[in-house]
Write a protein that holds these residues in place. Structure first.
Motif, PDB file in Angstrom:
ATOM      1  N   MET A   1       0.849  -1.166   0.000  1.00 18.40           N
ATOM      2  CA  MET A   1       0.000   0.000   0.000  1.00 18.40           C
ATOM      3  C   MET A   1       0.899   1.234   0.000  1.00 18.40           C
ATOM      4  O   MET A   1       1.950   1.243   0.629  1.00 18.40           O
ATOM      5  CB  MET A   1      -0.883   0.002   1.247  1.00 18.40           C
ATOM      6  N   ARG A   2       0.449   2.244  -0.699  1.00 18.59           N
ATOM      7  CA  ARG A   2       1.201   3.507  -0.762  1.00 18.59           C
ATOM      8  C   ARG A   2       0.289   4.642  -0.320  1.00 18.59           C
ATOM      9  O   ARG A   2      -0.850   4.745  -0.763  1.00 18.59           O
ATOM     10  CB  ARG A   2       1.692   3.741  -2.174  1.00 18.59           C
ATOM     11  N   VAL A   3       0.817   5.486   0.544  1.00 15.52           N
ATOM     12  CA  VAL A   3       0.115   6.697   0.975  1.00 15.52           C
ATOM     13  C   VAL A   3       0.885   7.865   0.372  1.00 15.52           C
ATOM     14  O   VAL A   3       2.043   8.101   0.723  1.00 15.52           O
ATOM     15  CB  VAL A   3       0.069   6.808   2.521  1.00 15.52           C
ATOM     16  N   GLU A   4       0.266   8.541  -0.571  1.00 16.58           N
ATOM     17  CA  GLU A   4       0.952   9.598  -1.324  1.00 16.58           C
ATOM     18  C   GLU A   4       1.211  10.868  -0.530  1.00 16.58           C
ATOM     19  O   GLU A   4       2.228  11.509  -0.715  1.00 16.58           O
ATOM     20  CB  GLU A   4       0.162   9.949  -2.590  1.00 16.58           C
ATOM     21  N   GLU A   5       0.267  11.233   0.327  1.00 15.28           N
ATOM     22  CA  GLU A   5       0.423  12.492   1.064  1.00 15.28           C
ATOM     23  C   GLU A   5       0.120  12.290   2.533  1.00 15.28           C
ATOM     24  O   GLU A   5      -0.978  11.900   2.894  1.00 15.28           O
ATOM     25  CB  GLU A   5      -0.511  13.559   0.492  1.00 15.28           C
ATOM     26  N   LEU A   6       1.129  12.545   3.348  1.00 14.67           N
ATOM     27  CA  LEU A   6       0.970  12.507   4.797  1.00 14.67           C
ATOM     28  C   LEU A   6       1.314  13.878   5.358  1.00 14.67           C
ATOM     29  O   LEU A   6       2.237  14.526   4.879  1.00 14.67           O
ATOM     30  CB  LEU A   6       1.927  11.499   5.424  1.00 14.67           C
TER      31      LEU A   6
END
Length: 124
Positions: free
Chosen positions: A1-6
């Motif tokens: 899973m990738r979270v683009e903006e944190l």
């Protein structure tokens, strides 16, 4: 899973970045335009290190970090760059401090460390 903006915040320092989560590891990439001295202990703890007593920054102090937390009991790894207009440790003060760093197997390497102090410049 990738979270683009944190986006996150330590006590006084805002950070933003991204994350990748897999079966093997979680990798966080984050940066801040400027750290606050109050948050240095939290940042050291995030990377598995004890805080440095008497360490303080002033002026602009940007930070970029890539932190990999492996699955299982393997040690975490980190790399990035920390800079500070002024860095103080106790009574010693240096200016224009720049330190690319790497944390592997519990050992932190700062290379090359660059700063000016007492009208001289050091790189090494």
């Amino acid at each position: 899973m990738r979270v683009e903006e944190l986006e996150g915040r330590f006590t006084k320092t805002s950070v933003e970045g991204s994350a990748e989560i897999s079966d093997d590891a979680t990798t966080l990439r984050f940066s801040s335009p400027s750290l606050d001295t109050a948050d240095l202990p939290q940042i050291f703890a995030l990377m598995g290190a004890a805080p440095i007593e008497g360490l303080a920054v002033s002026g602009k102090a940007p930070l970029e970090v890539e932190l990999t937390i492996p699955a299982g009991d393997r040690p975490l790894q980190a790399s990035g760059t920390f800079s500070a207009a002024e860095l103080r440790l106790g009574t010693m003060a240096v200016q224009r401090f720049v330190a690319p760093f790497r944390l592997e197997k519990g050992v932190v390497t700062l290379k090359p460390l660059t700063f000016t102090a007492y009208q001289g410049k050091e790189t090494g």
